[in-house]
Write an enzyme that holds these catalytic residues in place. Sequence first.
Site, PDB file in Angstrom:
ATOM      1  N   TYR A  66      57.400 -82.254 -73.698  1.00 52.67           N
ATOM      2  CA  TYR A  66      56.671 -81.654 -72.578  1.00 52.67           C
ATOM      3  C   TYR A  66      57.169 -80.224 -72.416  1.00 52.67           C
ATOM      4  O   TYR A  66      58.375 -79.990 -72.458  1.00 52.67           O
ATOM      5  CB  TYR A  66      56.911 -82.436 -71.278  1.00 52.67           C
ATOM      6  CG  TYR A  66      55.622 -83.009 -70.744  1.00 52.67           C
ATOM      7  CD1 TYR A  66      54.596 -82.155 -70.362  1.00 52.67           C
ATOM      8  CD2 TYR A  66      55.424 -84.376 -70.653  1.00 52.67           C
ATOM      9  CE1 TYR A  66      53.387 -82.666 -69.901  1.00 52.67           C
ATOM     10  CE2 TYR A  66      54.215 -84.888 -70.193  1.00 52.67           C
ATOM     11  CZ  TYR A  66      53.200 -84.034 -69.821  1.00 52.67           C
ATOM     12  OH  TYR A  66      52.003 -84.530 -69.375  1.00 52.67           O
ATOM     13  N   GLU A  68      55.604 -77.658 -70.042  1.00 51.74           N
ATOM     14  CA  GLU A  68      54.840 -76.919 -69.029  1.00 51.74           C
ATOM     15  C   GLU A  68      55.562 -75.627 -68.677  1.00 51.74           C
ATOM     16  O   GLU A  68      56.793 -75.607 -68.596  1.00 51.74           O
ATOM     17  CB  GLU A  68      54.711 -77.777 -67.774  1.00 51.74           C
ATOM     18  CG  GLU A  68      53.294 -77.915 -67.285  1.00 51.74           C
ATOM     19  CD  GLU A  68      53.218 -78.939 -66.180  1.00 51.74           C
ATOM     20  OE1 GLU A  68      53.551 -78.583 -65.051  1.00 51.74           O
ATOM     21  OE2 GLU A  68      52.855 -80.096 -66.492  1.00 51.74           O
ATOM     22  N   ASP A 243      33.773 -64.442 -76.070  1.00 52.40           N
ATOM     23  CA  ASP A 243      34.161 -65.704 -76.683  1.00 52.40           C
ATOM     24  C   ASP A 243      33.904 -65.571 -78.183  1.00 52.40           C
ATOM     25  O   ASP A 243      32.765 -65.667 -78.635  1.00 52.40           O
ATOM     26  CB  ASP A 243      33.319 -66.824 -76.060  1.00 52.40           C
ATOM     27  CG  ASP A 243      33.626 -68.189 -76.657  1.00 52.40           C
ATOM     28  OD1 ASP A 243      34.374 -68.261 -77.647  1.00 52.40           O
ATOM     29  OD2 ASP A 243      33.095 -69.181 -76.123  1.00 52.40           O
ATOM     30  N   THR A 272      38.487 -70.193 -80.504  1.00 49.38           N
ATOM     31  CA  THR A 272      39.070 -71.393 -81.087  1.00 49.38           C
ATOM     32  C   THR A 272      39.991 -70.902 -82.198  1.00 49.38           C
ATOM     33  O   THR A 272      39.914 -69.744 -82.617  1.00 49.38           O
ATOM     34  CB  THR A 272      38.005 -72.301 -81.733  1.00 49.38           C
ATOM     35  OG1 THR A 272      37.338 -71.546 -82.748  1.00 49.38           O
ATOM     36  CG2 THR A 272      36.977 -72.784 -80.718  1.00 49.38           C
ATOM     37  N   LYS A 275      37.904 -72.549 -86.440  1.00 47.86           N
ATOM     38  CA  LYS A 275      36.622 -72.250 -87.098  1.00 47.86           C
ATOM     39  C   LYS A 275      36.894 -71.235 -88.218  1.00 47.86           C
ATOM     40  O   LYS A 275      37.686 -71.520 -89.096  1.00 47.86           O
ATOM     41  CB  LYS A 275      35.599 -71.803 -86.066  1.00 47.86           C
ATOM     42  CG  LYS A 275      35.291 -72.957 -85.072  1.00 47.86           C
ATOM     43  CD  LYS A 275      34.237 -72.616 -84.032  1.00 47.86           C
ATOM     44  CE  LYS A 275      34.054 -73.784 -83.069  1.00 47.86           C
ATOM     45  NZ  LYS A 275      33.134 -73.467 -81.966  1.00 47.86           N
ATOM     46  N   ARG A 281      43.020 -77.362 -84.905  1.00 50.96           N
ATOM     47  CA  ARG A 281      42.092 -77.449 -83.778  1.00 50.96           C
ATOM     48  C   ARG A 281      42.806 -76.948 -82.546  1.00 50.96           C
ATOM     49  O   ARG A 281      43.857 -77.455 -82.182  1.00 50.96           O
ATOM     50  CB  ARG A 281      41.667 -78.895 -83.524  1.00 50.96           C
ATOM     51  CG  ARG A 281      41.102 -79.617 -84.715  1.00 50.96           C
ATOM     52  CD  ARG A 281      40.262 -80.793 -84.264  1.00 50.96           C
ATOM     53  NE  ARG A 281      39.047 -80.276 -83.686  1.00 50.96           N
ATOM     54  CZ  ARG A 281      38.047 -79.761 -84.403  1.00 50.96           C
ATOM     55  NH1 ARG A 281      38.112 -79.704 -85.722  1.00 50.96           N
ATOM     56  NH2 ARG A 281      36.974 -79.294 -83.820  1.00 50.96           N
TER      57      ARG A 281
HETATM   58  C1  LIG Z   1      32.979 -73.989 -80.734  1.00 50.89           C
HETATM   59  C2  LIG Z   1      32.831 -73.138 -79.555  1.00 50.89           C
HETATM   60  C3  LIG Z   1      33.480 -73.443 -78.352  1.00 50.89           C
HETATM   61  C4  LIG Z   1      34.175 -74.748 -78.101  1.00 50.89           C
HETATM   62  O1  LIG Z   1      35.283 -74.997 -78.872  1.00 50.89           O
HETATM   63  P1  LIG Z   1      35.994 -76.430 -78.795  1.00 50.89           P
HETATM   64  O2  LIG Z   1      37.275 -76.218 -79.526  1.00 50.89           O
HETATM   65  O3  LIG Z   1      35.078 -77.401 -79.425  1.00 50.89           O
HETATM   66  O4  LIG Z   1      36.230 -76.741 -77.353  1.00 50.89           O
HETATM   67  C5  LIG Z   1      33.394 -72.533 -77.323  1.00 50.89           C
HETATM   68  N1  LIG Z   1      32.693 -71.390 -77.444  1.00 50.89           N
HETATM   69  C6  LIG Z   1      32.031 -71.080 -78.578  1.00 50.89           C
HETATM   70  C7  LIG Z   1      31.262 -69.801 -78.658  1.00 50.89           C
HETATM   71  C8  LIG Z   1      32.065 -71.948 -79.667  1.00 50.89           C
HETATM   72  O5  LIG Z   1      31.388 -71.650 -80.775  1.00 50.89           O
END
Ligand SMILES: *Cc1c(COP(=O)(O)O)cnc(C)c1O
Length: 480
Positions: A66, A68, A243, A272, A275, A281
């Site tokens: 943990y 935090e 994002d 993320t 990707k 992840r």
């Molecule tokens: C994939 C994605 C997310 C979410 O990501 P997770 O790891 O699945 O929660 C958020 N914003 C955008 C633009 C994405 O392509």
Amino acid sequence: MPSSSNAESTAFRSALEVIRAVEPRVADAIGAELADQRESLKLIASENYASPATLLAMGNWFSDKYAEGTVGRRFYAGCQNVDTVEALAAEHARELFGAAHAYVQPHSGIDANLVAFWAILADRVEAPALKRAQARHVNDLTEADWFTLRRELGNQRMLGMSLDAGGHLTHGFRPNISGKMFDQRSYGTDPTTGLVDYDKVAEAAREFKPLILVGGYSAYPRKVNFRILREIADEVGATFMVDMAHFAGLVAGKVFTGDFDPVPHAHIVTTTTHKSLRGPRGGMVLCGPELAEQVDRGCPMVLGGPLPHVMAAKAVALAEARRPDFADYAQRIVANSQALAEGLLRRGATLVTGGTDNHLVLIDVTGYGLTGRQAEQALLDSGIVTNRNAVPQDPNGAWYTSGVRIGTPALTTRGLGTDQMDETAELIHTVLSQTRPGSNADGTPSKAKYTLEPAVSERIAKQASDLVAGFPLYPTVDLG
Ligand SMILES: *Cc1c(COP(=O)(O)O)cnc(C)c1O
């Protein structure tokens, strides 16, 4: 495959042996997953293959801890080793993206966005309210002031890209918590070119006066000019959030630079890590010093306890992304995506915006007389893994859709190049042009049913698996 005794094979084989002794079905499923991934022609734009070092960094004792709090300021004792990996991950992230601050605790992209939303709300709504009430902490507010503040927090405005233009559910859409938290409006793309129309965005921003302007997408195949979006945000007093979940790897690899690199232009950037960035992840938030303190409150504000094993893996993956060969990888992702787009166009496919300058291509499958759902399934029957996706002004809605989104980060990791992309375009086009829409029992057209000669799907599946067989996945890993 020859039996191999290198360190990676030994590590994964030993791990499976240990797991098999407890629950063999889990060990078998893990082995089967590798076999499946090795065989499939994976064109899912949001997926990739993390390195063996990244995968191994996740399977260890950090999972028991943990932690935090933040580095050096924990609510739990004994976090010195977690501090080491969290500080390393943050340092690699800051260096890689040129950001003043990096917060590497978010468990996923959605979580990173929640951290960002609440950091902005704390900075723009809560802090001024505390000041007005001359309170240092929310606990010092009267019941009446607290009631007023909670109402204010829940009534802010957000402007982001519409879902069918390629925006993401977490950018203020009703099925997601962001849509319940914010009064949302969206900007679309130009109906003829399919491109972001910055004048329209500015118009919408002037009229709506959002607290947050969101840039970023998961299905838009072009570059976005973040300098212009920042100017719009400044004009209307909005906080500009980007994002970059999908294209972080292209930013890291310096394919997106200048106006197209969100980091120097946005107040706050979320992503993320799994990707195009090719890490474990997880999620991450980057920002300047102004928002850093609020961002660091992500846990326990909206996040559960940090995942130290995943932060260790983020540190490894981000170290990999800082190596020169990652920039080469990022360039090859885009070269492959463009080769795939050209191959499809040459064969007569319709692409949203007519092409791509990032890692993804959006095929408008109405040109083949199909829905996205029919196309996705017919491709899957033929060994080609994609996902259906809405196109702008989609006539088939968000469930059936009219598009198929394909992306090249995963195949590029395997080493496939532009020649193989032309072959991939041929396979996709063959399947889509041979698939016929089906009908329901009552004779009406179905948006889900289709027919494809089994001989065709079998032949394409064989060609697809032959194509990837030439580019072994995890070539250093032999499970024996
Ligand atoms: C994939 C994605 C997310 C979410 O990501 P997770 O790891 O699945 O929660 C958020 N914003 C955008 C633009 C994405 O392509």
